[in-house]
Design an enzyme around this catalytic site. Structure first.
Site, PDB file in Angstrom:
ATOM      1  N   THR A 111      -2.775  42.694  43.974  1.00  0.00           N
ATOM      2  CA  THR A 111      -1.717  43.707  44.061  1.00  0.00           C
ATOM      3  C   THR A 111      -2.285  45.114  44.194  1.00  0.00           C
ATOM      4  O   THR A 111      -1.912  45.875  45.090  1.00  0.00           O
ATOM      5  CB  THR A 111      -0.793  43.622  42.839  1.00  0.00           C
ATOM      6  OG1 THR A 111      -0.156  42.340  42.814  1.00  0.00           O
ATOM      7  CG2 THR A 111       0.291  44.692  42.904  1.00  0.00           C
ATOM      8  N   GLN A 147       3.299  40.839  47.133  1.00  0.00           N
ATOM      9  CA  GLN A 147       3.278  42.208  46.640  1.00  0.00           C
ATOM     10  C   GLN A 147       2.484  43.066  47.629  1.00  0.00           C
ATOM     11  O   GLN A 147       1.351  42.736  47.976  1.00  0.00           O
ATOM     12  CB  GLN A 147       2.626  42.278  45.255  1.00  0.00           C
ATOM     13  CG  GLN A 147       3.359  41.497  44.184  1.00  0.00           C
ATOM     14  CD  GLN A 147       2.897  40.057  44.065  1.00  0.00           C
ATOM     15  OE1 GLN A 147       2.280  39.516  44.970  1.00  0.00           O
ATOM     16  NE2 GLN A 147       3.189  39.437  42.937  1.00  0.00           N
ATOM     17  N   GLN A 169       8.204  44.356  48.336  1.00  0.00           N
ATOM     18  CA  GLN A 169       7.908  44.097  46.929  1.00  0.00           C
ATOM     19  C   GLN A 169       6.789  45.022  46.439  1.00  0.00           C
ATOM     20  O   GLN A 169       5.756  45.164  47.091  1.00  0.00           O
ATOM     21  CB  GLN A 169       7.495  42.637  46.724  1.00  0.00           C
ATOM     22  CG  GLN A 169       7.243  42.281  45.266  1.00  0.00           C
ATOM     23  CD  GLN A 169       7.036  40.787  45.049  1.00  0.00           C
ATOM     24  OE1 GLN A 169       7.209  39.989  45.966  1.00  0.00           O
ATOM     25  NE2 GLN A 169       6.679  40.409  43.849  1.00  0.00           N
ATOM     26  N   ARG A 217      17.565  41.271  50.444  1.00  0.00           N
ATOM     27  CA  ARG A 217      16.663  40.153  50.736  1.00  0.00           C
ATOM     28  C   ARG A 217      17.407  38.924  51.233  1.00  0.00           C
ATOM     29  O   ARG A 217      16.795  37.926  51.606  1.00  0.00           O
ATOM     30  CB  ARG A 217      15.882  39.754  49.481  1.00  0.00           C
ATOM     31  CG  ARG A 217      14.951  40.825  48.956  1.00  0.00           C
ATOM     32  CD  ARG A 217      13.954  40.206  47.974  1.00  0.00           C
ATOM     33  NE  ARG A 217      14.620  39.575  46.844  1.00  0.00           N
ATOM     34  CZ  ARG A 217      14.083  38.591  46.116  1.00  0.00           C
ATOM     35  NH1 ARG A 217      12.898  38.098  46.447  1.00  0.00           N
ATOM     36  NH2 ARG A 217      14.728  38.095  45.075  1.00  0.00           N
ATOM     37  N   TYR A 224      14.900  43.752  41.910  1.00  0.00           N
ATOM     38  CA  TYR A 224      14.849  44.543  40.680  1.00  0.00           C
ATOM     39  C   TYR A 224      14.299  45.920  41.055  1.00  0.00           C
ATOM     40  O   TYR A 224      13.253  46.028  41.703  1.00  0.00           O
ATOM     41  CB  TYR A 224      13.933  43.886  39.649  1.00  0.00           C
ATOM     42  CG  TYR A 224      14.203  42.409  39.465  1.00  0.00           C
ATOM     43  CD1 TYR A 224      15.050  41.956  38.459  1.00  0.00           C
ATOM     44  CD2 TYR A 224      13.624  41.464  40.322  1.00  0.00           C
ATOM     45  CE1 TYR A 224      15.309  40.598  38.298  1.00  0.00           C
ATOM     46  CE2 TYR A 224      13.883  40.113  40.176  1.00  0.00           C
ATOM     47  CZ  TYR A 224      14.726  39.682  39.157  1.00  0.00           C
ATOM     48  OH  TYR A 224      14.982  38.339  39.009  1.00  0.00           O
ATOM     49  N   ARG A 258      13.418  45.069  34.899  1.00  0.00           N
ATOM     50  CA  ARG A 258      12.999  44.065  33.934  1.00  0.00           C
ATOM     51  C   ARG A 258      11.656  44.508  33.353  1.00  0.00           C
ATOM     52  O   ARG A 258      10.861  45.180  34.031  1.00  0.00           O
ATOM     53  CB  ARG A 258      12.891  42.685  34.582  1.00  0.00           C
ATOM     54  CG  ARG A 258      12.003  42.622  35.824  1.00  0.00           C
ATOM     55  CD  ARG A 258      12.010  41.235  36.431  1.00  0.00           C
ATOM     56  NE  ARG A 258      11.148  41.152  37.620  1.00  0.00           N
ATOM     57  CZ  ARG A 258      10.807  40.005  38.201  1.00  0.00           C
ATOM     58  NH1 ARG A 258      11.270  38.853  37.716  1.00  0.00           N
ATOM     59  NH2 ARG A 258      10.028  39.996  39.264  1.00  0.00           N
ATOM     60  N   TRP A 260       7.911  44.511  32.385  1.00  0.00           N
ATOM     61  CA  TRP A 260       6.674  43.858  32.813  1.00  0.00           C
ATOM     62  C   TRP A 260       5.630  43.955  31.703  1.00  0.00           C
ATOM     63  O   TRP A 260       5.370  45.045  31.176  1.00  0.00           O
ATOM     64  CB  TRP A 260       6.164  44.515  34.088  1.00  0.00           C
ATOM     65  CG  TRP A 260       4.884  43.932  34.623  1.00  0.00           C
ATOM     66  CD1 TRP A 260       4.536  42.627  34.644  1.00  0.00           C
ATOM     67  CD2 TRP A 260       3.814  44.662  35.237  1.00  0.00           C
ATOM     68  NE1 TRP A 260       3.294  42.478  35.232  1.00  0.00           N
ATOM     69  CE2 TRP A 260       2.833  43.698  35.601  1.00  0.00           C
ATOM     70  CE3 TRP A 260       3.590  46.015  35.523  1.00  0.00           C
ATOM     71  CZ2 TRP A 260       1.633  44.067  36.242  1.00  0.00           C
ATOM     72  CZ3 TRP A 260       2.419  46.379  36.152  1.00  0.00           C
ATOM     73  CH2 TRP A 260       1.448  45.419  36.511  1.00  0.00           C
TER      74      TRP A 260
END
Length: 349
Positions: A111, A147, A169, A217, A224, A258, A260
């Site tokens: 990432t 990602q 993403q 999407r 999110y 959310r 992480w």
């Protein structure tokens, strides 16, 4: 998944826009893809900047598209990239790789390694331009780790003014050098676009009058907006003040965020506060989501005085009390121990 093309990302490429920096007393260097400036690539412009600067080193960027990964080393401080076009879309700095894209040695980039631009130098500033990751998900079904970061920040006291961030993403990764280390970033009048966790990380990041756009999407959930990983010792995570949260996705299919927990770190107790903002109908009555086994209710997620069809007040939409909101304004997040105050920062009213 919507595919981006260079034509859609930029305008004015190939046009000669004058002479090198010597003719621009307010610029230290001119970056121009057509050869009319001092250098032709973004990395060359960064490499030309002095190390350890305490006053801004201003790089004017003429309209065009600049492809290739860019890394701002920690020693290159106080760099400013200033787009010289009429709008942020005239200058595009971009690369094309995802987490699962393979390096020449056959291992994936990961990432962090996918980032088009990585900023390690403190005091960096960007104005009037676009950062993008051009990774095309539809063209690479073989890559499952999708990602694809447009910008990764690790440094302190960063300012982005009228900048676009484009990807899918993990578009914007606001981070710091280590857990427990505070790094502050201020985004003013910016546009951030993506789908899954597209504003994420442990930095203290303030979004002031920005547009935050969730892509459709074609699935549910559609994504999110945030995935904060704020360290428990840091009282200030992600703040959105007077922003517009928009989307073409169906109503109620996108979450505000959310929590992480990188490497299942229990001290990553993420914070996202969205206040005084307009929220579209893509956000539903339950606006926050668990992240694996980590419950969203254990994180620091809240709203205050939002409006719009998606600004519902329910039992699943925690709201700040007035006293809490009074201590959660832009200066509170950015001030730190050195009283930092970007000259373009504005206080909530």
């Amino acid at each position: 998944m919507r595919r981006r093309t260079l034509l859609a990302l930029t305008a004015g490429a190939g046009v000669a826009w004058g002479t090198p920096a010597a003719a621009h007393p307010r610029l230290d260097l001119v970056l121009a893809a057509d050869g009319s400036g001092d250098v032709t690539t973004a990395q060359a412009a960064i490499d030309a900047a002095p190390s350890g600067a305490t006053t801004p080193y201003v790089i004017g960027v003429r309209p065009g598209t600049y492809l290739g990964q860019v890394i701002v080393p920690a020693g290159k401080t106080a760099i400013e990239l200033r787009g010289l076009g009429r709008s942020p879309s005239d200058v595009v700095i971009a690369d094309d790789r995802a987490n699962g894209t393979l390096k020449p040695d056959g291992t994936p980039w990961g990432t962090s390694g996918s980032a088009s631009v990585t900023i390690n130098g403190a005091g960096f500033r960007a104005t009037n331009l676009t950062f993008a990751n051009l990774f095309d998900e539809a063209a690479h079904p073989e890559i499952t780790n999708r990602q694809a970061v447009a910008v990764l920040t690790r440094a302190d006291k960063l300012v982005f003014d009228r900048v676009r961030f484009l990807a899918n993403q993990d578009t914007l990764y606001v981070n710091s050098t280590a857990a427990g280390v505070v790094a502050r970033a201020y985004f003013r009048d910016c546009y951030v676009e993506g789908d899954v966790d597209f504003i994420f990380g442990r930095a203290t990041a303030v979004f002031d009058r920005c547009r935050i756009h969730s892509l459709d999407r074609g699935s549910s959930p559609n994504g999110y907006v945030t995935a904060p990983s704020t360290d428990l010792t840091n009282p200030h995570g992600l703040l959105f003040s007077y922003c517009r949260l928009t989307s073409d996705a169906p109503a109620g299919t996108v979450f505000l965020g959310r929590p992480w927990h990188p490497s299942n770190d229990p001290n990553a107790v993420g914070q996202t506060i969205i206040r005084d903002s307009w929220i579209g109908a893509h956000i539903g009555a339950t606006a926050w989501s668990d992240f694996g086994t980590w419950p969203w209710r254990d994180a620091r997620l809240a709203e205050y005085r939002n409006t719009g069809p998606g600004a519902l007040v329910t039992a699943d939409r925690p709201q700040l009390a007035r006293a809490e909101a009074a201590a959660a304004e832009i200066p509170d997040f950015l001030r730190g121990t050195d009283a930092w105050s970007p000259e373009c920062a504005r206080r909530a009213v």
